[in-house]
Design a protein around this motif. Structure first.
Motif, mmCIF file in Angstrom:
data_model
loop_
_atom_site.group_PDB
_atom_site.id
_atom_site.type_symbol
_atom_site.label_atom_id
_atom_site.label_comp_id
_atom_site.label_asym_id
_atom_site.label_seq_id
_atom_site.Cartn_x
_atom_site.Cartn_y
_atom_site.Cartn_z
ATOM 1 N N ALA A 131 0.817 -1.209 0.181
ATOM 2 C CA ALA A 131 -0.129 0.300 -0.071
ATOM 3 C C ALA A 131 1.022 1.385 -0.209
ATOM 4 C CB ALA A 131 -0.857 0.059 1.223
ATOM 5 N N ILE A 154 -4.984 9.033 -9.223
ATOM 6 C CA ILE A 154 -5.253 7.902 -8.436
ATOM 7 C C ILE A 154 -6.834 7.472 -8.755
ATOM 8 C CG2 ILE A 154 -3.562 7.893 -6.655
ATOM 9 C CD1 ILE A 154 -5.791 8.940 -4.848
ATOM 10 N N SER A 155 -7.544 8.222 -9.151
ATOM 11 C CA SER A 155 -9.070 7.986 -9.378
ATOM 12 C C SER A 155 -9.037 7.212 -10.552
ATOM 13 C CB SER A 155 -9.782 9.246 -9.313
ATOM 14 O OG SER A 155 -9.991 9.878 -8.179
ATOM 15 N N LEU A 157 -6.834 5.004 -11.630
ATOM 16 C CA LEU A 157 -6.162 3.739 -11.568
ATOM 17 C C LEU A 157 -7.127 2.512 -11.745
ATOM 18 C CD1 LEU A 157 -3.836 4.265 -8.497
ATOM 19 C CD2 LEU A 157 -3.073 3.957 -10.698
ATOM 20 N N ASP A 158 -6.666 1.512 -12.360
ATOM 21 C CA ASP A 158 -7.344 0.330 -12.818
ATOM 22 C C ASP A 158 -7.829 -0.220 -11.739
ATOM 23 O OD1 ASP A 158 -8.581 -2.087 -13.677
ATOM 24 O OD2 ASP A 158 -6.800 -2.696 -14.800
ATOM 25 N N PRO A 159 -9.169 -0.298 -11.438
ATOM 26 C CA PRO A 159 -9.509 -0.950 -10.155
ATOM 27 C C PRO A 159 -9.347 -2.648 -9.951
ATOM 28 C CG PRO A 159 -11.475 -0.561 -11.642
ATOM 29 C CD PRO A 159 -10.046 -0.016 -12.180
ATOM 30 N N PHE A 162 -5.540 -1.754 -8.352
ATOM 31 C CA PHE A 162 -5.458 -1.035 -7.340
ATOM 32 C C PHE A 162 -6.638 -0.556 -6.831
ATOM 33 C CE2 PHE A 162 -1.664 -0.021 -9.814
ATOM 34 C CZ PHE A 162 -0.607 -0.355 -8.931
ATOM 35 N N VAL A 163 -6.812 -0.591 -5.401
ATOM 36 C CA VAL A 163 -7.995 -0.006 -4.679
ATOM 37 C C VAL A 163 -7.779 1.300 -4.197
ATOM 38 C CG1 VAL A 163 -9.670 -0.543 -3.016
ATOM 39 C CG2 VAL A 163 -8.718 -2.435 -4.299
ATOM 40 N N VAL A 164 -8.367 2.496 -4.287
ATOM 41 C CA VAL A 164 -8.073 3.654 -3.968
ATOM 42 C C VAL A 164 -9.225 3.972 -2.602
ATOM 43 C CG1 VAL A 164 -7.780 5.919 -4.528
ATOM 44 C CG2 VAL A 164 -7.025 4.191 -6.155
ATOM 45 N N MET A 165 -8.736 4.668 -1.783
ATOM 46 C CA MET A 165 -9.670 5.103 -0.948
ATOM 47 C C MET A 165 -9.256 6.528 -0.119
ATOM 48 S SD MET A 165 -11.218 2.711 2.272
ATOM 49 C CE MET A 165 -12.978 2.557 2.320
ATOM 50 N N LYS A 166 -10.123 7.355 0.002
ATOM 51 C CA LYS A 166 -10.013 8.710 0.684
ATOM 52 C C LYS A 166 -10.772 8.727 1.865
ATOM 53 C CE LYS A 166 -10.803 13.485 -0.625
ATOM 54 N NZ LYS A 166 -11.200 14.242 -1.831
ATOM 55 N N VAL A 181 -5.186 6.144 0.721
ATOM 56 C CA VAL A 181 -4.682 4.812 0.522
ATOM 57 C C VAL A 181 -4.880 4.115 -0.816
ATOM 58 C CG1 VAL A 181 -4.575 2.864 1.935
ATOM 59 C CG2 VAL A 181 -5.046 4.538 3.117
ATOM 60 N N GLU A 183 -3.963 0.675 -2.440
ATOM 61 C CA GLU A 183 -3.492 -0.841 -2.204
ATOM 62 C C GLU A 183 -3.319 -1.544 -3.541
ATOM 63 O OE1 GLU A 183 -4.472 -3.092 1.759
ATOM 64 O OE2 GLU A 183 -6.482 -2.175 0.981
ATOM 65 N N ARG A 184 -2.451 -2.265 -3.682
ATOM 66 C CA ARG A 184 -2.252 -2.870 -4.968
ATOM 67 C C ARG A 184 -2.848 -4.346 -4.581
ATOM 68 N NH1 ARG A 184 3.696 -3.925 -7.937
ATOM 69 N NH2 ARG A 184 2.881 -5.081 -9.764
ATOM 70 N N ARG A 185 -3.733 -4.631 -5.572
ATOM 71 C CA ARG A 185 -4.331 -5.958 -5.125
ATOM 72 C C ARG A 185 -3.310 -7.304 -5.486
ATOM 73 N NH1 ARG A 185 -9.854 -6.224 -5.032
ATOM 74 N NH2 ARG A 185 -11.025 -4.479 -6.042
ATOM 75 N N MET B 1 -7.339 -6.523 3.421
ATOM 76 C CA MET B 1 -7.231 -4.959 2.512
ATOM 77 C C MET B 1 -7.484 -4.040 3.495
ATOM 78 S SD MET B 1 -8.121 -5.531 -1.340
ATOM 79 C CE MET B 1 -7.081 -4.428 -1.883
ATOM 80 N N GLN B 168 -14.209 6.573 2.012
ATOM 81 C CA GLN B 168 -14.691 6.169 0.560
ATOM 82 C C GLN B 168 -13.623 5.789 -0.470
ATOM 83 O OE1 GLN B 168 -15.215 10.788 -0.392
ATOM 84 N NE2 GLN B 168 -16.483 9.638 -1.745
ATOM 85 N N SER B 169 -14.152 4.856 -1.458
ATOM 86 C CA SER B 169 -13.412 4.448 -2.682
ATOM 87 C C SER B 169 -13.439 5.535 -3.524
ATOM 88 C CB SER B 169 -14.134 3.018 -2.723
ATOM 89 O OG SER B 169 -13.724 2.156 -2.069
ATOM 90 N N LEU B 170 -12.196 5.408 -4.217
ATOM 91 C CA LEU B 170 -12.332 6.477 -5.427
ATOM 92 C C LEU B 170 -12.476 6.081 -6.657
ATOM 93 C CD1 LEU B 170 -9.871 9.238 -4.111
ATOM 94 C CD2 LEU B 170 -12.299 9.361 -3.631
ATOM 95 N N ASN B 171 -12.017 4.781 -7.027
ATOM 96 C CA ASN B 171 -11.605 4.195 -8.304
ATOM 97 C C ASN B 171 -12.478 3.056 -8.507
ATOM 98 O OD1 ASN B 171 -10.372 2.249 -6.769
ATOM 99 N ND2 ASN B 171 -9.022 2.005 -8.529
#
Lengths: 186, 186
Positions: A131, A154-155, A157-159, A162-166, A181, A183-185, B1, B168-171
């Motif tokens: 992460a 980052i919005s 980024l391929d879900p 990666f999972v992106v959280m704010k 945050v 995270e790389r799946r 995760m 919240q998730s962004l992507n």
């Protein structure tokens, strides 16, 4: 408080970093996160701590006991992160604190171009399941523009990768820092 | 995760709940959070677990060993939370999972009026330093309207009394659940 950005980062680091890990503090600053990361990776892990300001690295070094050997301080711009980590084990976590050095020169700030370049490297070098944790400050001139560049990047980024959280405050007066945050799946 | 809403809730609960605490699961559902809360408060604490559907409470009860005595299941609407907690110790944490009962009747959903009323009670009854943790689902009909009502309410909370954070998730494609945390300042 679990709602304070800096506390939240500590909580997330505790969940993400294991003893023996190699981790990166991409914006060493006063060394607070470097010290936390060192305590989490323990004797067997490694911390690579980067800053463009020599003052920051000196302050951070003083925070650690002289006996600590596994924190590698690197005086460089974090936009060269890909080169900085060469020869080190694959990092599991990379931490960023954007903005200026607290108690330092407030005109020396992280910038959109170098921050997104550093972030781009970070996302390429972290281990699967690893992460990037980033604290975004926007109260200073240029802060909002940097935050916008980072979020835009980052919005998109391929879900699947990666999972992106704010993590943001909703009712605080002014422009509180927030936490991103990625995270790389596995 | 650490970027998955349900995992994040577990991480935040682990940080917020101590052994011996009295805590509330305001939307018991299948009892997942009730079981987690019970493990965190231990033998000496108390869990008050509320649901408007008897089916949900039955399922949740089955999840726990018969020997467990300190989970109080209450068959009621969470909008009466102020009455439900009467006679119990002051709760430190109240958890909500909005939406419908997974595997149940999807037309039985939490609603804006009762959810905001329940939340309003929760904010009044929690201990100083305590927290309300809410997972907001928006994929079903009525979900977005409920999310809007809740956010409108908590964004207006006095920052001297409460700190509100949104995770919240962004992507992610679609409408992923997100997590709201409201902490009552000491």
């Amino acid at each position: 408080m679990i709602t304070k950005a800096t506390n939240l980062v500590r909580i997330l680091l505790k969940e993400s970093v294991n003893a023996g890990d190699c981790v990166v503090d991409a914006t060493c600053g006063n060394g607070l996160d470097t010290a936390i990361l060192r305590s989490l990776v323990g004797e067997t892990g490694r911390v690579i701590s980067v800053d463009i300001q020599a003052t920051a690295l000196e302050r951070a070094r003083k925070r650690l006991p002289a006996s600590v050997r596994n924190v590698h301080f690197v005086h460089a711009c974090h936009s060269t992160l890909n080169q900085i980590v060469e020869g080190h084990p694959t990092p599991t976590v990379v931490v960023f604190n954007l903005g200026y050095l607290p108690g330092g020169d407030k005109t020396l700030i992280t910038k959109p171009e170098t921050t997104t370049e550093a972030l781009s490297h970070a996302l390429q070098i972290i281990a699967l399941g690893g992460a990037v944790i980033m604290v975004v400050y926007r109260g200073h001139a240029g802060g909002e523009a940097e935050a916008f560049s980072v979020e835009q990047m980052i919005s998109a980024l391929d879900p699947k990768q990666f999972v992106v959280m704010k993590h943001q405050s909703l009712n605080v007066v002014g422009v509180p820092p927030y936490v991103l945050v990625i995270e790389r799946r596995v």
